[in-house]
Design a protein around this motif. Sequence first.
Motif, PDB file in Angstrom:
ATOM      1  N   ILE A  84       0.859  -1.185   0.000  1.00  0.00           N
ATOM      2  CA  ILE A  84       0.000   0.000   0.000  1.00  0.00           C
ATOM      3  C   ILE A  84       0.892   1.230   0.000  1.00  0.00           C
ATOM      4  CG2 ILE A  84      -1.892  -1.140   1.218  1.00  0.00           C
ATOM      5  CD1 ILE A  84      -1.004   0.302   3.760  1.00  0.00           C
ATOM      6  N   THR A  85       0.331   2.358  -0.384  1.00  0.00           N
ATOM      7  CA  THR A  85       1.066   3.621  -0.329  1.00  0.00           C
ATOM      8  C   THR A  85       0.740   4.302   0.995  1.00  0.00           C
ATOM      9  OG1 THR A  85       0.967   3.855  -2.731  1.00  0.00           O
ATOM     10  CG2 THR A  85       1.445   5.839  -1.439  1.00  0.00           C
ATOM     11  N   TYR A  86       1.782   4.590   1.756  1.00  0.00           N
ATOM     12  CA  TYR A  86       1.610   5.164   3.086  1.00  0.00           C
ATOM     13  C   TYR A  86       2.357   6.494   3.137  1.00  0.00           C
ATOM     14  CZ  TYR A  86       1.230   5.186   8.220  1.00  0.00           C
ATOM     15  OH  TYR A  86       0.946   5.493   9.532  1.00  0.00           O
ATOM     16  N   PHE A  87       1.619   7.582   2.886  1.00  0.00           N
ATOM     17  CA  PHE A  87       2.215   8.922   2.856  1.00  0.00           C
ATOM     18  C   PHE A  87       3.455   8.961   1.966  1.00  0.00           C
ATOM     19  CE2 PHE A  87       0.011   8.715   6.989  1.00  0.00           C
ATOM     20  CZ  PHE A  87      -0.877   9.767   6.799  1.00  0.00           C
ATOM     21  N   GLY A  88       3.309   8.419   0.769  1.00  0.00           N
ATOM     22  CA  GLY A  88       4.397   8.460  -0.200  1.00  0.00           C
ATOM     23  C   GLY A  88       5.421   7.353  -0.054  1.00  0.00           C
ATOM     24  N   LYS A  89       5.292   6.525   0.972  1.00  0.00           N
ATOM     25  CA  LYS A  89       6.218   5.422   1.172  1.00  0.00           C
ATOM     26  C   LYS A  89       5.500   4.098   0.904  1.00  0.00           C
ATOM     27  CE  LYS A  89       8.719   7.786   4.904  1.00  0.00           C
ATOM     28  NZ  LYS A  89       9.128   7.704   6.341  1.00  0.00           N
ATOM     29  N   GLU A  90       6.275   3.071   0.600  1.00  0.00           N
ATOM     30  CA  GLU A  90       5.685   1.753   0.443  1.00  0.00           C
ATOM     31  C   GLU A  90       5.544   1.091   1.811  1.00  0.00           C
ATOM     32  OE1 GLU A  90       6.166  -1.850  -2.640  1.00  0.00           O
ATOM     33  OE2 GLU A  90       7.897  -1.655  -1.296  1.00  0.00           O
ATOM     34  N   ALA A  91       4.381   0.548   2.057  1.00  0.00           N
ATOM     35  CA  ALA A  91       4.119  -0.210   3.280  1.00  0.00           C
ATOM     36  C   ALA A  91       3.334  -1.454   2.883  1.00  0.00           C
ATOM     37  CB  ALA A  91       3.350   0.639   4.288  1.00  0.00           C
ATOM     38  N   PHE A  92       2.991  -2.278   3.873  1.00  0.00           N
ATOM     39  CA  PHE A  92       2.310  -3.529   3.583  1.00  0.00           C
ATOM     40  C   PHE A  92       1.223  -3.800   4.622  1.00  0.00           C
ATOM     41  CE2 PHE A  92       6.723  -3.845   2.196  1.00  0.00           C
ATOM     42  CZ  PHE A  92       6.573  -4.224   0.865  1.00  0.00           C
ATOM     43  N   MET A  93       0.221  -4.553   4.221  1.00  0.00           N
ATOM     44  CA  MET A  93      -0.748  -5.079   5.174  1.00  0.00           C
ATOM     45  C   MET A  93      -0.103  -6.268   5.879  1.00  0.00           C
ATOM     46  SD  MET A  93      -3.142  -2.982   4.651  1.00  0.00           S
ATOM     47  CE  MET A  93      -4.369  -3.678   5.758  1.00  0.00           C
ATOM     48  N   ASN A  94      -0.250  -6.329   7.200  1.00  0.00           N
ATOM     49  CA  ASN A  94       0.503  -7.321   7.965  1.00  0.00           C
ATOM     50  C   ASN A  94       0.004  -8.744   7.719  1.00  0.00           C
ATOM     51  OD1 ASN A  94       2.538  -8.105   9.646  1.00  0.00           O
ATOM     52  ND2 ASN A  94       1.581  -7.409  11.535  1.00  0.00           N
ATOM     53  N   GLN A  95       0.955  -9.656   7.554  1.00  0.00           N
ATOM     54  CA  GLN A  95       0.649 -11.073   7.347  1.00  0.00           C
ATOM     55  C   GLN A  95       0.306 -11.778   8.653  1.00  0.00           C
ATOM     56  OE1 GLN A  95       4.588 -11.656   5.730  1.00  0.00           O
ATOM     57  NE2 GLN A  95       3.710 -12.506   3.859  1.00  0.00           N
ATOM     58  N   SER A  96       0.772 -11.213   9.766  1.00  0.00           N
ATOM     59  CA  SER A  96       0.634 -11.890  11.054  1.00  0.00           C
ATOM     60  C   SER A  96       1.086 -10.928  12.147  1.00  0.00           C
ATOM     61  CB  SER A  96       1.521 -13.146  11.058  1.00  0.00           C
ATOM     62  OG  SER A  96       1.744 -13.612  12.376  1.00  0.00           O
ATOM     63  N   PRO A  97       0.565 -11.065  13.357  1.00  0.00           N
ATOM     64  CA  PRO A  97       1.074 -10.268  14.479  1.00  0.00           C
ATOM     65  C   PRO A  97       2.324 -10.887  15.107  1.00  0.00           C
ATOM     66  CG  PRO A  97      -0.742 -11.596  15.245  1.00  0.00           C
ATOM     67  CD  PRO A  97      -0.609 -11.872  13.769  1.00  0.00           C
ATOM     68  N   GLN A  98       2.924 -11.874  14.440  1.00  0.00           N
ATOM     69  CA  GLN A  98       3.983 -12.676  15.022  1.00  0.00           C
ATOM     70  C   GLN A  98       5.094 -11.868  15.680  1.00  0.00           C
ATOM     71  OE1 GLN A  98       4.175 -16.041  15.411  1.00  0.00           O
ATOM     72  NE2 GLN A  98       6.009 -15.578  16.597  1.00  0.00           N
ATOM     73  N   LEU A  99       5.701 -10.947  14.929  1.00  0.00           N
ATOM     74  CA  LEU A  99       6.858 -10.228  15.466  1.00  0.00           C
ATOM     75  C   LEU A  99       6.451  -9.320  16.622  1.00  0.00           C
ATOM     76  CD1 LEU A  99       8.759  -9.333  12.170  1.00  0.00           C
ATOM     77  CD2 LEU A  99       8.669 -11.496  13.443  1.00  0.00           C
ATOM     78  N   PHE A 100       5.287  -8.696  16.520  1.00  0.00           N
ATOM     79  CA  PHE A 100       4.841  -7.793  17.578  1.00  0.00           C
ATOM     80  C   PHE A 100       4.496  -8.544  18.862  1.00  0.00           C
ATOM     81  CE2 PHE A 100       3.950  -5.343  13.698  1.00  0.00           C
ATOM     82  CZ  PHE A 100       4.619  -4.176  14.005  1.00  0.00           C
ATOM     83  N   LYS A 101       3.850  -9.691  18.720  1.00  0.00           N
ATOM     84  CA  LYS A 101       3.498 -10.422  19.942  1.00  0.00           C
ATOM     85  C   LYS A 101       4.751 -10.982  20.607  1.00  0.00           C
ATOM     86  CE  LYS A 101       2.269 -14.886  17.781  1.00  0.00           C
ATOM     87  NZ  LYS A 101       1.333 -16.001  17.753  1.00  0.00           N
ATOM     88  N   GLN A 102       5.786 -11.294  19.827  1.00  0.00           N
ATOM     89  CA  GLN A 102       7.058 -11.698  20.434  1.00  0.00           C
ATOM     90  C   GLN A 102       7.683 -10.551  21.213  1.00  0.00           C
ATOM     91  OE1 GLN A 102       8.659 -14.048  16.708  1.00  0.00           O
ATOM     92  NE2 GLN A 102       9.929 -14.498  18.499  1.00  0.00           N
ATOM     93  N   LEU A 103       7.592  -9.353  20.652  1.00  0.00           N
ATOM     94  CA  LEU A 103       8.127  -8.199  21.380  1.00  0.00           C
ATOM     95  C   LEU A 103       7.390  -8.002  22.699  1.00  0.00           C
ATOM     96  CD1 LEU A 103       8.633  -5.593  18.503  1.00  0.00           C
ATOM     97  CD2 LEU A 103      10.342  -7.089  19.564  1.00  0.00           C
ATOM     98  N   MET A 104       6.113  -8.313  22.720  1.00  0.00           N
ATOM     99  CA  MET A 104       5.333  -8.125  23.944  1.00  0.00           C
ATOM    100  C   MET A 104       5.702  -9.127  25.043  1.00  0.00           C
ATOM    101  SD  MET A 104       3.568  -5.426  23.718  1.00  0.00           S
ATOM    102  CE  MET A 104       5.123  -4.884  22.969  1.00  0.00           C
ATOM    103  N   VAL A 105       6.149 -10.333  24.669  1.00  0.00           N
ATOM    104  CA  VAL A 105       6.554 -11.265  25.730  1.00  0.00           C
ATOM    105  C   VAL A 105       7.856 -10.807  26.375  1.00  0.00           C
ATOM    106  CG1 VAL A 105       5.407 -13.208  24.610  1.00  0.00           C
ATOM    107  CG2 VAL A 105       7.867 -12.905  24.281  1.00  0.00           C
ATOM    108  N   GLY A 106       8.590  -9.933  25.671  1.00  0.00           N
ATOM    109  CA  GLY A 106       9.790  -9.351  26.262  1.00  0.00           C
ATOM    110  C   GLY A 106       9.499  -8.120  27.088  1.00  0.00           C
ATOM    111  N   SER A 107       8.249  -7.693  27.089  1.00  0.00           N
ATOM    112  CA  SER A 107       7.838  -6.541  27.899  1.00  0.00           C
ATOM    113  C   SER A 107       7.319  -7.037  29.233  1.00  0.00           C
ATOM    114  CB  SER A 107       6.737  -5.758  27.162  1.00  0.00           C
ATOM    115  OG  SER A 107       5.512  -6.480  27.216  1.00  0.00           O
TER     116      SER A 107
END
Length: 434
Positions: free
Chosen positions: A175-198
């Motif tokens: 997707i176009t995100y304020f002129g930059k390329e971004a993506f729709m997330n495939q999974s919350p995998q990386l974020f939920k891993q970061l949360m177990v470290g919180s």
Amino acid sequence: MQGRTYTADAEPGDHVKVAGWVHEIRDLGGIAFLILRDKSGKIQVKFEKDEMDEELVETGLGVHRESVVVVEGAVEEEPRAPTGVEVTPDSVEVLADADPELPLDPSGKVDAELSTRLDNRTLDLRKDEVKAVFEIRAEVLRAVREEFRDFYATEINTPKIVATGTEGGTELFPITYFGKEAFMNQSPQLFKQLMVGSGLERVFEIGPIFRAEEHNTPRHLNEATSIDFESAFIDHSEAMDVCEAVVKAAYEAVEENCQTELEALGLEDEFEAPEGEFPRLSYEEAIQRINATGKLDEQLVWGDDLPTEGEKALGEDVGEHYFITDWPSEIKPFYIKDHDDDEQLSTGFDMMHPKMELVSGGQREHRYEHLVAGFEQQGLDPESFDYYTKMFKYGMPPHAGFGLGGERLIMTMLGLENIREAVLFPRDRQRLSP
């Protein structure tokens, strides 16, 4: 609506105001009936033509099917009525008249193709058996949330617009995100891993995921609901324990709280919550059992992913929910930890229904150097995931988790032929509206 009574709550002797849709009109000459339908069920409204105000009769019997009406009147016992009671109306008000030419028949007397149903989903959900699927889906999500809370997990919400894909590859929606390329997330995998470290340590999320897969099958979607869990200080075996408990809790809640919906689907006599522990087969044992069925043209060998035909053959052989464990490291994602005593074996697992895969999970690699090496082995640039990898320098505990496909759970639970029947407004290669 002030003073409104649901049809299921109407009792003989009551004077009620009921509101809903005109399900059917039956004109028998001197007497006629309007069947009114609301969320709770249906009720019969009786018109004795010679004894009632002419305008009242004309209003009640002249309205088109699926129009929205309000009826006020006395409730009387009537054993011949569909629900054992009927209303003798004092007034009938038409709130919204329906077009007489409907694109499908909400009474279910005339079948419609799935594409027609999905194009007119609002009308489709007026059918008891379709509405039942989504009442059951809601109950499943309620039960799943409650089970996760019992495991001391905190519900989180992670971004669905990301700078990099969770697993890389071509299955990304840019997707176009304020002129930059971004993506729709495939999974919350990386974020939920970061949360177990919180400080949260143990988390879950129920939310959308997006996969730009080219599949166009009865069990694939491009926007799906993922039921995710991740916890610090557990291993892959303990994650499987949680996974099994969550699936059982979903079934048990439906069995206990959704008998009316199961009856609408014709499943009241055959629906059973799974009992006992789900079998746990190693990947090696799984391919041996598939090969032994003789149902594949070619024998599977170590390192092969399991084809759909293989999953089907194994599911028929096992006959219940089961896990496949100890997958080859090379065919599992970079964040899955290998066994300490054998780097060729991962701690990854899948949980299967006899008809298809429902869950992918495993213990995660929590050591920074090993994690970065895993990125490089799979051709991914670790610097693109710096927001993720750098947190592993600051004390990331051992952790494990899984992702469960919400629609696949509903589909297999209810024996639906197409996964789109478990989604209000599905998104696939052909469907972007409604």
